[in-house]
Design a protein around this motif. Structure first.
Motif, PDB file in Angstrom:
ATOM      1  N   ALA A  68       9.814 -40.944  44.546  1.00 41.29           N
ATOM      2  CA  ALA A  68       8.998 -41.719  45.476  1.00 41.29           C
ATOM      3  C   ALA A  68       8.827 -40.998  46.805  1.00 41.29           C
ATOM      4  N   ILE A  69       9.882 -40.349  47.280  1.00 38.00           N
ATOM      5  CA  ILE A  69       9.819 -39.634  48.564  1.00 38.00           C
ATOM      6  C   ILE A  69       8.896 -38.423  48.452  1.00 38.00           C
ATOM      7  N   ARG A  70       9.032 -37.666  47.393  1.00 37.60           N
ATOM      8  CA  ARG A  70       8.232 -36.437  47.240  1.00 37.60           C
ATOM      9  C   ARG A  70       6.755 -36.737  46.982  1.00 37.60           C
ATOM     10  N   GLU A  71       6.482 -37.933  46.468  1.00 41.55           N
ATOM     11  CA  GLU A  71       5.089 -38.279  46.166  1.00 41.55           C
ATOM     12  C   GLU A  71       4.245 -38.362  47.436  1.00 41.55           C
ATOM     13  N   LYS A  72       4.812 -38.899  48.492  1.00 44.18           N
ATOM     14  CA  LYS A  72       4.049 -39.114  49.719  1.00 44.18           C
ATOM     15  C   LYS A  72       4.123 -37.888  50.645  1.00 44.18           C
ATOM     16  N   ALA A  73       5.326 -37.463  50.963  1.00 46.75           N
ATOM     17  CA  ALA A  73       5.500 -36.337  51.881  1.00 46.75           C
ATOM     18  C   ALA A  73       5.795 -35.085  51.065  1.00 46.75           C
ATOM     19  N   VAL A  74       5.095 -34.007  51.328  1.00 45.74           N
ATOM     20  CA  VAL A  74       5.175 -32.827  50.475  1.00 45.74           C
ATOM     21  C   VAL A  74       6.500 -32.095  50.642  1.00 45.74           C
ATOM     22  N   PHE A  75       6.962 -31.896  51.872  1.00 45.51           N
ATOM     23  CA  PHE A  75       8.151 -31.080  52.096  1.00 45.51           C
ATOM     24  C   PHE A  75       9.393 -31.915  52.384  1.00 45.51           C
ATOM     25  N   TYR A  76       9.398 -33.136  51.955  1.00 48.14           N
ATOM     26  CA  TYR A  76      10.516 -34.032  52.231  1.00 48.14           C
ATOM     27  C   TYR A  76      11.307 -34.237  50.944  1.00 48.14           C
ATOM     28  N   SER A  77      12.605 -34.036  50.984  1.00 47.65           N
ATOM     29  CA  SER A  77      13.410 -34.139  49.769  1.00 47.65           C
ATOM     30  C   SER A  77      14.396 -35.301  49.877  1.00 47.65           C
ATOM     31  N   TYR A  78      15.016 -35.603  48.771  1.00 50.12           N
ATOM     32  CA  TYR A  78      15.979 -36.693  48.703  1.00 50.12           C
ATOM     33  C   TYR A  78      17.155 -36.436  49.634  1.00 50.12           C
ATOM     34  N   SER A  79      17.675 -35.222  49.611  1.00 44.54           N
ATOM     35  CA  SER A  79      18.865 -34.925  50.413  1.00 44.54           C
ATOM     36  C   SER A  79      18.586 -35.081  51.901  1.00 44.54           C
TER      37      SER A  79
END
Length: 117
Positions: A68-79
């Motif tokens: 869900a996080i990677r779907e919206k923001a390209v360079f944003y990861s879970y960690s």
């Protein structure tokens, strides 16, 4: 010598073991020694898999949040997301975050936008 009938205690114990194994197939539900072995194996497996189930659910939640996080923001990861949550002292469990990710993505994006700023 005449044969002496034994008491009922051993028979009662075997009956109790058979009740546990009544759903097993073949000799595993009929022969006492095999029933005891299968019962021991079943209890070991259930104990092991209770811990494994917790591990698997946590993996599932992490995967859902990450997707869900990677779907919206390209360079944003879970960690980074979890790290920023802890920095802002927003202590939400991964289970709750995963439910938000599935049911209400906009809420998750609002949370992630507030954390970044």
């Amino acid at each position: 010598m005449t044969r002496i009938r034994r008491g009922y205690i051993a028979r009662r114990r075997r009956t109790k073991i058979r009740l546990f194994a009544s759903s097993f197939r073949g000799a595993h539900s009929r022969l006492t020694r095999t029933i005891i072995q299968q019962k021991r194996k079943a209890l070991v497996s259930s104990h092991r898999d209770r811990n494994r189930q917790k591990r698997n659910f946590r993996r599932l939640w992490v995967t859902r949040i990450n997707a869900a996080i990677r779907e919206k923001a390209v360079f944003y990861s879970y960690s980074r997301f979890i790290n920023n949550l802890y920095k802002k002292r927003l202590f939400l469990s991964r289970k709750i975050l995963a439910q938000i990710a599935i049911l209400n993505r906009n809420c998750l994006y609002m949370i992630s936008n507030d954390i970044i700023k």
